[in-house]
Design a protein around this motif. Structure first.
Motif, mmCIF file in Angstrom:
data_model
loop_
_atom_site.group_PDB
_atom_site.id
_atom_site.type_symbol
_atom_site.label_atom_id
_atom_site.label_comp_id
_atom_site.label_asym_id
_atom_site.label_seq_id
_atom_site.Cartn_x
_atom_site.Cartn_y
_atom_site.Cartn_z
ATOM 1 N N UNK A 83 5.539 138.388 71.361
ATOM 2 C CA UNK A 83 4.982 137.390 70.456
ATOM 3 C C UNK A 83 3.683 137.940 69.872
ATOM 4 N N UNK A 84 3.297 137.421 68.715
ATOM 5 C CA UNK A 84 2.010 137.791 68.134
ATOM 6 C C UNK A 84 0.881 137.302 69.031
ATOM 7 N N UNK A 85 -0.107 138.158 69.223
ATOM 8 C CA UNK A 85 -1.290 137.777 69.996
ATOM 9 C C UNK A 85 -2.517 138.263 69.242
ATOM 10 N N UNK A 86 -3.113 137.379 68.467
ATOM 11 C CA UNK A 86 -4.275 137.750 67.681
ATOM 12 C C UNK A 86 -3.902 138.765 66.622
ATOM 13 N N UNK A 87 -4.576 139.918 66.649
ATOM 14 C CA UNK A 87 -4.347 140.951 65.650
ATOM 15 C C UNK A 87 -3.281 141.953 66.081
ATOM 16 N N UNK A 88 -2.619 141.707 67.210
ATOM 17 C CA UNK A 88 -1.557 142.601 67.671
ATOM 18 C C UNK A 88 -0.195 141.929 67.504
ATOM 19 N N UNK A 89 0.694 142.656 66.859
ATOM 20 C CA UNK A 89 2.072 142.197 66.712
ATOM 21 C C UNK A 89 2.832 142.439 68.011
ATOM 22 N N UNK B 9 3.513 131.381 79.891
ATOM 23 C CA UNK B 9 2.806 130.143 80.259
ATOM 24 C C UNK B 9 3.754 129.188 80.985
ATOM 25 N N UNK B 10 4.985 129.128 80.539
ATOM 26 C CA UNK B 10 5.937 128.212 81.171
ATOM 27 C C UNK B 10 6.573 128.824 82.418
ATOM 28 N N UNK C 169 -7.849 149.019 78.403
ATOM 29 C CA UNK C 169 -6.925 147.888 78.481
ATOM 30 C C UNK C 169 -7.480 146.691 77.724
ATOM 31 N N UNK C 170 -6.570 145.904 77.169
ATOM 32 C CA UNK C 170 -6.910 144.720 76.377
ATOM 33 C C UNK C 170 -6.166 143.533 76.970
ATOM 34 N N UNK C 171 -6.908 142.590 77.517
ATOM 35 C CA UNK C 171 -6.323 141.371 78.076
ATOM 36 C C UNK C 171 -6.348 140.284 77.014
ATOM 37 N N UNK C 172 -5.169 139.738 76.709
ATOM 38 C CA UNK C 172 -5.028 138.732 75.665
ATOM 39 C C UNK C 172 -4.856 137.359 76.313
ATOM 40 N N UNK C 173 -5.959 136.624 76.425
ATOM 41 C CA UNK C 173 -5.928 135.282 76.991
ATOM 42 C C UNK C 173 -5.651 134.296 75.865
ATOM 43 N N UNK C 174 -4.382 134.013 75.650
ATOM 44 C CA UNK C 174 -3.951 133.196 74.518
ATOM 45 C C UNK C 174 -3.930 131.716 74.883
ATOM 46 N N UNK C 175 -3.912 130.893 73.841
ATOM 47 C CA UNK C 175 -3.680 129.469 74.022
ATOM 48 C C UNK C 175 -2.252 129.250 74.528
ATOM 49 N N UNK C 176 -2.081 128.225 75.341
ATOM 50 C CA UNK C 176 -0.756 127.909 75.881
ATOM 51 C C UNK C 176 0.321 127.856 74.799
ATOM 52 N N UNK C 177 -0.039 127.413 73.607
ATOM 53 C CA UNK C 177 0.925 127.257 72.524
ATOM 54 C C UNK C 177 1.555 128.587 72.124
ATOM 55 N N UNK C 178 0.878 129.713 72.408
ATOM 56 C CA UNK C 178 1.416 131.034 72.069
ATOM 57 C C UNK C 178 2.615 131.386 72.931
ATOM 58 N N UNK C 179 2.699 130.790 74.117
ATOM 59 C CA UNK C 179 3.837 131.033 74.994
ATOM 60 C C UNK C 179 3.582 132.050 76.084
ATOM 61 N N UNK C 180 2.747 133.071 75.790
ATOM 62 C CA UNK C 180 2.539 134.135 76.767
ATOM 63 C C UNK C 180 1.102 134.641 76.706
ATOM 64 N N UNK C 181 0.618 135.104 77.847
ATOM 65 C CA UNK C 181 -0.609 135.888 77.959
ATOM 66 C C UNK C 181 -0.201 137.357 78.011
#
Length: 529
Positions: free
Chosen positions: A314-320, A229-230, A264-276
């Motif tokens: 980083x953790x993204x939902x149910x994936x470590x 994100x940064x 494929x699984x696209x992980x659209x995370x909140x900015x606070x997670x640091x990464x998509x």
């Protein structure tokens, strides 16, 4: 303490050390205080447990296989008895049936290892290792092999269900019934109802049988990339990434497509997670061809995005975290790759929503998603300020879909959604009960705004059997249940919750309910009425 009742399983009461743990499932939002829990080990135990409970006046009975129900359908204050299926976990070939038998307490990972080691076959089911077969299969079931091989229920030959009968003014009497795909009449309805009708509706599922199971790939390429994100994720770059993913799915979701073996699984995370993040698996039985498809896919997703790849660390939902695969994918035996992705996440509190997508994301949906994930003010005139929410464990997961899944007619199984190209799961997680309202409000407001033009929900594509060719969405997934769909506050469309899950298949499910559970013993907030 506990005791074994003759023919009814193990009784766990409030003075047993296990009681507290067995009152709660994976989602710690939901707990219960039943009179007791029955840990059953056989179909006869289930029959005995039901007779014992019902004829002692306990008519609020729920059933747990893996414990992953997202809503309060199993654990809630009104439940009097929980039947725990976890000890019924056998997986074997049944020569009398000519099919592979999976007991309902078996988990995804147990199913994979038992079938693969013994036969080289598999079920095209989910990636979360601890999800139980009882609920996963009855809701349809899908996973990383589904684009290539279809849904789990597409291989279902038979199901054993313990149902409840009652003579007028007499005792309840439970009995086990086996319903097969080639049965007729009411028995066929019962089989069909378990090909996507969801759990907790008709009786206690004890065993499934499957025929013509597919072989998984010998090897797969596994890739896990991320973008920081940064590291320069702007709205334009985010929108391009999401649009590219949707465009790929629209162009490569027909049966027999050259990318049918890619999931494929696209992980659209909140900015606070640091990464998509983006997780991808592709068949590498032919390693060179599989690598070419993977590289081509990643190039299409990153086309015009202009972001530097980063580690998925980083953790993204149910994936470590899955580090080390952002520059070079890993060539792995299929069973090892399945283990590498076998996440279920931490036991915590969570709220979930879902949507089937028939077309790529419209621009207005992408804008809302960006606003809520990037903490950009969505609507200055609204009383809800989404910029105040900062949760690294909030995201939208977008899964590729279609291909072989879409070769089955919408009425052939209870799964009505047979022409989707993506499946969405909205997720947010937390641990403090005092924060429930904060997290629930955020995901509700996000969902309502994404579907603001259709009453706050993703409408089904069919009405009276006719599919709207321009429909973007096609309702929701019963295995990601969401009680908000039943709420006049959060669903302001004229489409009831059961149409969002089942489309035009609801009437046949209702017919099966009237036949097999006329006393409505098996019920919850979104059971077949």
């Amino acid at each position: 303490m506990s005791n074994v009742e003759a023919g009814s399983g193990i009784t766990v009461t409030g003075i047993d050390d296990r009681y507290g743990a067995l009152c709660q499932g994976f989602n710690q939002r939901w707990s219960s205080h039943p009179d007791y829990i029955k840990v059953v080990r056989s179909t006869d135990d289930v029959v005995g447990a039901l007779d014992e409970a019902l004829n002692s006046g306990r008519t609020r009975i729920t059933v747990r296989s893996g414990g992953h129900c997202y809503e309060n359908f199993v654990a809630n204050p009104g439940v009097q008895v929980i039947i725990d299926m976890g000890q019924m976990d056998r997986v074997h070939y049944d020569p009398g049936m000519g099919a592979y038998c999976v007991e309902s307490g078996s988990t995804n990972w147990h199913n994979y290892t038992q079938l693969y080691r013994e036969t080289g076959l598999t079920l095209p089911a989910g990636s979360c290792y601890s999800v139980g077969a009882g609920g996963h299969i009855s809701g349809g079931g899908y996973g990383l092999l589904s684009r290539r091989h279809g849904l789990t229920v597409d291989y279902l030959y038979a199901v054993e269900v313990v149902v409840v009968r009652r003579e007028p003014h007499g005792d309840y009497q439970a009995e086990a019934v086996i319903a097969r795909r080639d049965d007729e009449g009411d028995l066929n309805d019962l089989w069909w109802a378990h090909t996507g009708g969801g759990g907790g509706n008709f009786g206690v599922i004890t065993r499934y049988w499957f025929k013509d199971l597919p072989r998984p790939p010998i090897n797969v390429w596994l890739s896990a990339v991320a973008w920081s994100w940064e590291g320069g994720i702007t709205y334009d770059r985010f929108a391009r990434l999401v649009a590219n993913f949707g465009r790929f799915c629209a162009e490569n979701s027909e049966p027999g497509d050259e990318y049918a073996d890619l999931f494929s699984i696209l992980k659209l995370t909140h900015r606070k997670a640091g990464k998509i993040g983006l997780i991808t698996q592709v068949d590498a039985t032919n390693p060179a061809a599989g690598r070419d498809r993977l590289d081509s896919f990643l190039a299409q997703i990153e086309d015009g995005v202009g972001l530097q790849r980063a580690e998925f660390d980083v953790d993204m939902g149910e994936h470590s975290p899955i580090p080390g695969l952002h520059e070079e994918p890993r060539l792995m035996p299929w069973i090892q790759a399945t283990q590498a992705l076998n996440g279920s996440g931490d036991n915590r509190r969570g709220k979930y929503k879902s949507a089937h997508m028939r077309k790529p994301f419209p621009d207005d949906q992408i804008e809302v998603i960006w606003n809520f994930l990037s903490s950009t003010r969505d609507d200055p005139d609204d009383d809800y300020d989404n910029t105040q929410y900062a949760n690294p464990d909030a995201l939208i997961q977008v899964d590729t879909y279609g291909c072989m899944i879409n070769t089955i007619g919408a009425r052939e199984t209870a799964v009505a959604q047979r022409d989707s190209i993506m499946k969405l799961q909205y997720q947010t997680y937390w641990t403090d009960p005092a924060e429930d309202s904060v997290h629930e409000r955020w995901i509700r407001e996000l969902y309502r705004r994404v579907y603001r033009t259709s009453g706050g929900v993703p409408l089904p594509a069919t009405a009276g059997g006719e599919a709207d060719p321009d429909a973007v969405t096609d309702g929701c997934y019963i295995n990601y249940p969401d009680r908000d769909l039943s709420s006049d506050e959060w669903n302001t469309s004229d489409v009831p919750w059961y149409r969002l899950y089942y489309g035009d298949n609801y009437e046949r499910l209702l017919r099966a309910k009237r036949t097999w559970d006329p006393h409505d013993i098996f019920r919850h907030d979104q059971s077949i009425r």
